[in-house]
Design an enzyme around this catalytic site. Structure first.
Site, mmCIF file in Angstrom:
data_model
loop_
_atom_site.group_PDB
_atom_site.id
_atom_site.type_symbol
_atom_site.label_atom_id
_atom_site.label_comp_id
_atom_site.label_asym_id
_atom_site.label_seq_id
_atom_site.Cartn_x
_atom_site.Cartn_y
_atom_site.Cartn_z
ATOM 1 N N LYS A 18 0.826 -1.211 0.000
ATOM 2 C CA LYS A 18 0.000 0.000 0.000
ATOM 3 C C LYS A 18 0.865 1.269 0.000
ATOM 4 O O LYS A 18 1.707 1.454 0.883
ATOM 5 C CB LYS A 18 -0.911 0.011 1.239
ATOM 6 C CG LYS A 18 -2.035 -1.009 1.142
ATOM 7 C CD LYS A 18 -2.806 -1.117 2.444
ATOM 8 C CE LYS A 18 -4.059 -0.301 2.444
ATOM 9 N NZ LYS A 18 -4.868 -0.538 3.671
HETATM 10 O O1 G3P Z 1 -9.267 -0.120 4.650
HETATM 11 C C1 G3P Z 1 -9.284 1.170 5.088
HETATM 12 C C2 G3P Z 1 -9.791 1.297 6.467
HETATM 13 O O2 G3P Z 1 -9.012 0.592 7.377
HETATM 14 C C3 G3P Z 1 -10.035 2.678 6.907
HETATM 15 O O3 G3P Z 1 -11.179 2.601 7.626
HETATM 16 O O4 G3P Z 1 -12.802 3.212 9.302
HETATM 17 O O5 G3P Z 1 -10.441 4.060 9.473
HETATM 18 O O6 G3P Z 1 -11.970 4.946 7.733
HETATM 19 P P1 G3P Z 1 -11.621 3.783 8.588
#
Ligand code: G3P
Length: 289
Positions: free
Chosen positions: A113
């Site tokens: 990533k």
């Molecule tokens: O895959 C991306 C994810 O981990 C981000 O999620 O909930 O932190 O926006 P969030």
């Protein structure tokens, strides 16, 4: 068991191999997993170390990340496991690439990533030339997705993912699911070499609508996939309609995919903010020596 008519790949978004094990039992399949620095900081072993004042050294945290993704990889050897480089506002492409090469050697099924920033795209362009599989994270605009497409033209299908973070757009009252629909529509005019990975899924309806739209991959946190599994892996029917409520629509733009990646507007405050949060969560795991 995987539903016969499920085309989308389902990934777990998390940093705890125990969740991976439990979920594979519950769903009967799992196509991959995505990790990031924040998720690694929430791993129970890492949390315990922080709570007991036993932070990691620079070497230890890398070894801990490596151990964790190796365990996850062994649970889904046929799938993909995303591993994220450290990238703050000052990290250049060369540094990202160096980390990416090292991480790519950890497991046979890694996608590395990089952020959808200018330096992240520069690293991505070089990475795919060297045969690395990549997942471009923190995508918040169609232009960023167009740049990912343009920077990775030499890659083959399956080697490049782009991860639009829908929940974080919803958080600020923009309809994140519109971005998925728009990117899929834009990519439909291309050669299909970039797969759309719906990320930052916060509720079952995000999952269902991403399935309906035909997102190539969806990554979702354990509680969402657990609920989906317990309900018997329902798929959206013909009559399924996503209710965006009062979220502001994000309109489709006619973006030409044939340009050089540096021409597209890569700036987005959520990308910069996301990099700051990821690097901050990572740094909080490391003791100052
Ligand atoms: O895959 C991306 C994810 O981990 C981000 O999620 O909930 O932190 O926006 P969030």
């Amino acid at each position: 068991m995987r539903p016969a008519n499920l085309k989308t790949k389902i990934f777990l978004d998390g940093g705890d191999p125990d969740e991976t094990k439990t979920l594979i039992k519950l769903l009967g399949f799992l196509d991959g997993q995505t990790t990031n620095p924040t998720l690694i900081s929430k791993n129970p072993e890492a949390k315990k170390r922080i709570e007991t004042g036993n932070k990691f050294s620079e070497d230890e945290i890398i070894r801990f990340y490596q151990k964790t993704v190796r365990e996850i990889s062994s649970l889904i050897p046929e799938g993909s496991v995303s591993v994220e480089v450290y990238a703050d506002a000052y990290t250049n492409a060369e540094t990202m690439l160096r980390q990416g090469k090292e991480m790519f050697s950890w497991i046979p099924n890694a996608h590395i990533k990089f952020p959808c920033s200018a330096e992240g795209l520069r690293a991505a362009e070089q990475a795919v030339k060297g045969g690395m599989r990549i997942n471009m994270t923190l995508c918040f605009s169609q232009e960023q997705a167009a740049a990912v497409y343009a920077a990775t033209r030499s890659a083959k299908k399956g080697d490049v993912f782009v991860s639009p973070f829908i929940g974080r757009l919803d958080d600020r009252n923009e309809n994140g699911m519109d971005l998925i629909r728009n990117i899929l529509k834009m990519y439909a005019r291309g050669d299909g070499h970039v797969e759309v990975l719906t990320a930052s899924v916060r509720k079952p309806d995000h999952l269902l609508y991403a399935l309906k739209l035909g997102s190539d991959i969806i990554t979702a946190p354990y509680p969402i996939l657990k609920e989906w599994g317990e309900k018997g892996l329902p798929l959206p029917g013909d009559k399924y309609v996503y209710d965006a409520g009062a979220l502001k629509p994000i309109f489709y733009k006619a973006v030409d995919l044939s340009r050089h990646w540096q021409v597209y507007d890569l700036t987005h405050d959520l990308t910069a903010g996301g990099m700051e949060k990821f690097s901050g969560d990572w740094n909080a795991l490391i003791r100052k020596s």
